[in-house]
Scaffold this motif. Structure first.
Motif, PDB file in Angstrom:
ATOM      1  N   PHE A  10       7.543  14.283  -4.150  1.00  0.00           N
ATOM      2  CA  PHE A  10       8.295  13.315  -5.135  1.00  0.00           C
ATOM      3  C   PHE A  10       7.474  14.527  -6.025  1.00  0.00           C
ATOM      4  CE2 PHE A  10       4.712  11.004  -3.719  1.00  0.00           C
ATOM      5  CZ  PHE A  10       3.979  10.054  -4.933  1.00  0.00           C
ATOM      6  N   LYS A  16       7.933  16.856 -10.352  1.00  0.00           N
ATOM      7  CA  LYS A  16       7.108  17.316  -9.207  1.00  0.00           C
ATOM      8  C   LYS A  16       6.023  17.048  -8.586  1.00  0.00           C
ATOM      9  CE  LYS A  16      10.064  18.085  -5.540  1.00  0.00           C
ATOM     10  NZ  LYS A  16      10.453  19.147  -4.295  1.00  0.00           N
ATOM     11  N   MET A  55      12.333   3.577  -8.003  1.00  0.00           N
ATOM     12  CA  MET A  55      12.131   4.944  -6.844  1.00  0.00           C
ATOM     13  C   MET A  55      13.954   5.089  -7.103  1.00  0.00           C
ATOM     14  SD  MET A  55      11.518   5.354  -3.064  1.00  0.00           S
ATOM     15  CE  MET A  55       9.813   5.795  -3.171  1.00  0.00           C
ATOM     16  N   ASP A  56      14.186   6.362  -7.125  1.00  0.00           N
ATOM     17  CA  ASP A  56      15.358   6.541  -7.472  1.00  0.00           C
ATOM     18  C   ASP A  56      16.240   5.545  -8.135  1.00  0.00           C
ATOM     19  OD1 ASP A  56      15.733   8.307  -6.101  1.00  0.00           O
ATOM     20  OD2 ASP A  56      16.128   8.381  -3.802  1.00  0.00           O
ATOM     21  N   GLN A  69       6.947   7.768   3.048  1.00  0.00           N
ATOM     22  CA  GLN A  69       8.453   7.177   2.681  1.00  0.00           C
ATOM     23  C   GLN A  69       9.446   7.829   1.163  1.00  0.00           C
ATOM     24  OE1 GLN A  69       8.033   3.073   3.758  1.00  0.00           O
ATOM     25  NE2 GLN A  69       9.794   3.433   4.798  1.00  0.00           N
ATOM     26  N   ALA A  70       8.121   7.863   0.319  1.00  0.00           N
ATOM     27  CA  ALA A  70       8.248   8.500  -1.391  1.00  0.00           C
ATOM     28  C   ALA A  70       9.606  10.527  -0.994  1.00  0.00           C
ATOM     29  CB  ALA A  70       7.099   8.431  -2.260  1.00  0.00           C
ATOM     30  N   GLU A  71       8.815  10.663  -0.040  1.00  0.00           N
ATOM     31  CA  GLU A  71       9.187  12.328  -0.086  1.00  0.00           C
ATOM     32  C   GLU A  71      10.549  12.699  -0.224  1.00  0.00           C
ATOM     33  OE1 GLU A  71       7.612  14.608   1.606  1.00  0.00           O
ATOM     34  OE2 GLU A  71       9.312  16.504   0.435  1.00  0.00           O
ATOM     35  N   GLY A  72      11.239  13.675  -1.275  1.00  0.00           N
ATOM     36  CA  GLY A  72      12.427  14.461  -1.784  1.00  0.00           C
ATOM     37  C   GLY A  72      12.983  13.223  -3.089  1.00  0.00           C
ATOM     38  N   ARG A  73      12.057  11.884  -2.944  1.00  0.00           N
ATOM     39  CA  ARG A  73      12.809  10.937  -4.343  1.00  0.00           C
ATOM     40  C   ARG A  73      12.235  10.710  -5.469  1.00  0.00           C
ATOM     41  NH1 ARG A  73      15.800   7.775  -0.502  1.00  0.00           N
ATOM     42  NH2 ARG A  73      14.965   7.814   1.837  1.00  0.00           N
ATOM     43  N   LYS A  74      12.511  10.101  -6.288  1.00  0.00           N
ATOM     44  CA  LYS A  74      12.295   9.976  -8.133  1.00  0.00           C
ATOM     45  C   LYS A  74      11.293   8.595  -8.030  1.00  0.00           C
ATOM     46  CE  LYS A  74      15.826  12.711 -10.168  1.00  0.00           C
ATOM     47  NZ  LYS A  74      16.796  12.543  -9.224  1.00  0.00           N
ATOM     48  N   VAL A  75      10.201   8.710  -8.521  1.00  0.00           N
ATOM     49  CA  VAL A  75       9.482   7.568  -8.793  1.00  0.00           C
ATOM     50  C   VAL A  75       9.150   7.797 -10.242  1.00  0.00           C
ATOM     51  CG1 VAL A  75       7.597   6.327  -7.837  1.00  0.00           C
ATOM     52  CG2 VAL A  75       8.664   7.956  -6.165  1.00  0.00           C
TER      53      VAL A  75
ATOM     54  N   ASP B  53      16.421   6.916   7.140  1.00  0.00           N
ATOM     55  CA  ASP B  53      17.496   7.636   6.660  1.00  0.00           C
ATOM     56  C   ASP B  53      18.350   8.059   7.359  1.00  0.00           C
ATOM     57  OD1 ASP B  53      17.143   7.612   3.927  1.00  0.00           O
ATOM     58  OD2 ASP B  53      15.619   8.958   3.832  1.00  0.00           O
TER      59      ASP B  53
END
Lengths: 170, 280
Positions: A10, A16, A55-56, A69-75, B53
């Motif tokens: 993430f 990244k 987050m996002d 659960q943070a996969e692919g997110r913006k933290v 999701d």
């Protein structure tokens, strides 16, 4: 589809990254293990807000999220805010108001205030207080934190030019 | 504590995956209840199925007759939805009382219902809205009135692996209110809560639907008071009589949060205030 994966990728503070993790590891624990120690463990119940990260674009509690659960997110964590030499406006005001005693809650307070300022326009006292509802401080009685936040909001509102060029339409 | 977290990309994939997974499994949506339990060492499921999701659960849809709120929609997204604001006034009134803003960014109505707690603010409001709940299990689908989903404290009619997919709220023009008495103005679990949905014809009640939280083993639909109000003018005498009637319907207990007698009394007070807020 992911089964028993032991890595998660993430964006953390705009960078990244991929981290090794376990299914039972909380995002908070991963962040602290990886050196983002500004984010604190307080209650583990989603009550105190010491672990608040963005987050996002939205404030969430890192103690109630699995790292996966943070996969692919913006933290974003407190480390993305100002530094000691170059504090962000909210950080300046917190110091100026003497709002920091033990300081444990402050990273979470700053992240919730940041989510507030980045989401809302023309921020009333009511809206601001609602946003800060999920952050507890056991030292100050909140008054000085509130004064600092209100000053920060007023300062931002008094700089319309900067805001307009940044945010586009008003 | 999860030993494995599985994240299917669609409902179809979910149904395909489930049989192969360990028996001690459960769904993970917003996580605000079950991860809290996990942090406290009170959650023993080994396999968590992350449904947060799933695209099929994540939308608010409108048809000619009803509003469908996906079970995975975040509470904060409902707060900002124009159709929800229009058709679910009691639910919208409940949202500021729903935990804190950060939790509302994580929590879902599906989780709020599946958790089965009698104090769930979102669910109590939805019961007053006359919502139906849509459930799915593999190819099988069923729909029941939301109030019938709850069997007791933390017990629901959900079968093993059955999934809440959406809540359906009929589109009727009505007034809504939600009043909660907690330990403080915001962010606390309620001692008592009242949700009201009223269809009015002038000053007369056409249809009333009243639900209460934390004063019965389940999110409680006040069937007697709701029926009694229908056809009555909303005068101060009627409001007081309804408040007295609702106090005979609820069955609160004494626990760490409040006392039974006080809770019963407050049901009357909250209903009176809620009905008066509609009169105005």
């Amino acid at each position: 589809m992911k089964t028993n994966t032991c890595s998660v990728s993430f964006s953390i503070n705009g960078e990244k990254k991929t981290f090794a993790t376990r299914p039972d590891e909380k995002l908070l624990d991963l962040l602290r293990r990886e050196g983002y120690k500004g984010t604190k463990y307080g209650c583990g119940q989603g009550t105190c807000g010491a672990c608040t990260v963005i987050m996002d674009g939205r404030a969430v509690y890192a103690c109630l999220l699995y790292a996966m659960q943070a996969e692919g997110r913006k933290v974003r964590t407190i480390e993305s805010m100002g530094t000691y030499d170059k504090p962000a406006p909210i950080q300046q005001e917190l110091v100026a108001a003497g709002a920091v005693q033990c300081g444990y809650c402050i990273p979470g307070i700053i992240m919730s205030a940041t989510a507030l300022m980045e989401t809302e326009k023309d921020i009333s006292d009511e809206v601001a207080k609602e946003y800060m509802d999920g952050n507890l401080c056991r030292c100050t009685g909140y008054e000085k934190i509130w004064v600092a936040l209100r000053r920060t909001l007023d300062r931002a509102a008094a700089e319309p030019k900067k805001k307009a060029s940044k945010g586009g339409k008003k | 504590m999860p030993e494995i977290i599985v994240k299917p990309a669609s409902l179809k994939e979910l149904w395909k995956t489930l049989p192969a997974l360990g028996k001690a499994r459960r769904y993970l949506a917003g996580g605000t209840d079950i991860v809290t339990a996990d942090n406290a060492g009170a959650e023993s499921s080994e396999c968590w199925v992350d449904i947060s999701d799933l695209p099929e659960l994540g939308a608010i849809k409108e048809t000619a007759r009803a509003l469908f709120i996906g079970s995975g929609v975040k509470i904060s997204a409902i707060e900002n939805s124009a159709p929800a604001r229009r058709w679910c006034p009691a639910l919208i009134a409940a949202i500021p009382h729903f935990a804190s803003p950060s939790l509302r960014n994580m929590a879902t109505l599906g989780g709020n219902a599946a958790n089965g707690s009698p104090c769930a603010d979102g669910v109590c409001a939805l019961v007053a809205e006359g919502a139906f709940v849509h459930l799915a299990h593999n190819g099988k689908k069923r729909c029941l009135p939301l109030k019938d989903l709850f069997l007791g404290p933390k017990r629901t009619a959900l079968e093993k692996d059955e999934l809440i997919t959406a809540f359906e709220v009929p589109k009727t023009k009505h007034f809504g209110a939600y009043l909660k008495l907690g330990p403080r103005a915001y962010f606390g679990i309620s001692k008592a809560a009242v949700a009201v949905s009223l269809e009015m014809s002038g000053k007369t009640v056409k249809r009333a639907s009243i639900a209460l939280g934390s004063v019965a083993p389940v999110p409680f639909y006040a069937v007697k008071t709701s029926a009694w109000l229908a056809g009555k003018p909303l005068s101060s005498e009627v409001v007081l009589a309804a408040a007295a009637l609702v106090m005979t319907e609820v069955s609160p207990i004494t626990d760490s949060r409040s006392e039974a007698d006080y809770r019963r009394e407050m049901c009357g007070v909250l209903l009176e205030r809620a009905l008066k807020s509609v009169c105005r």
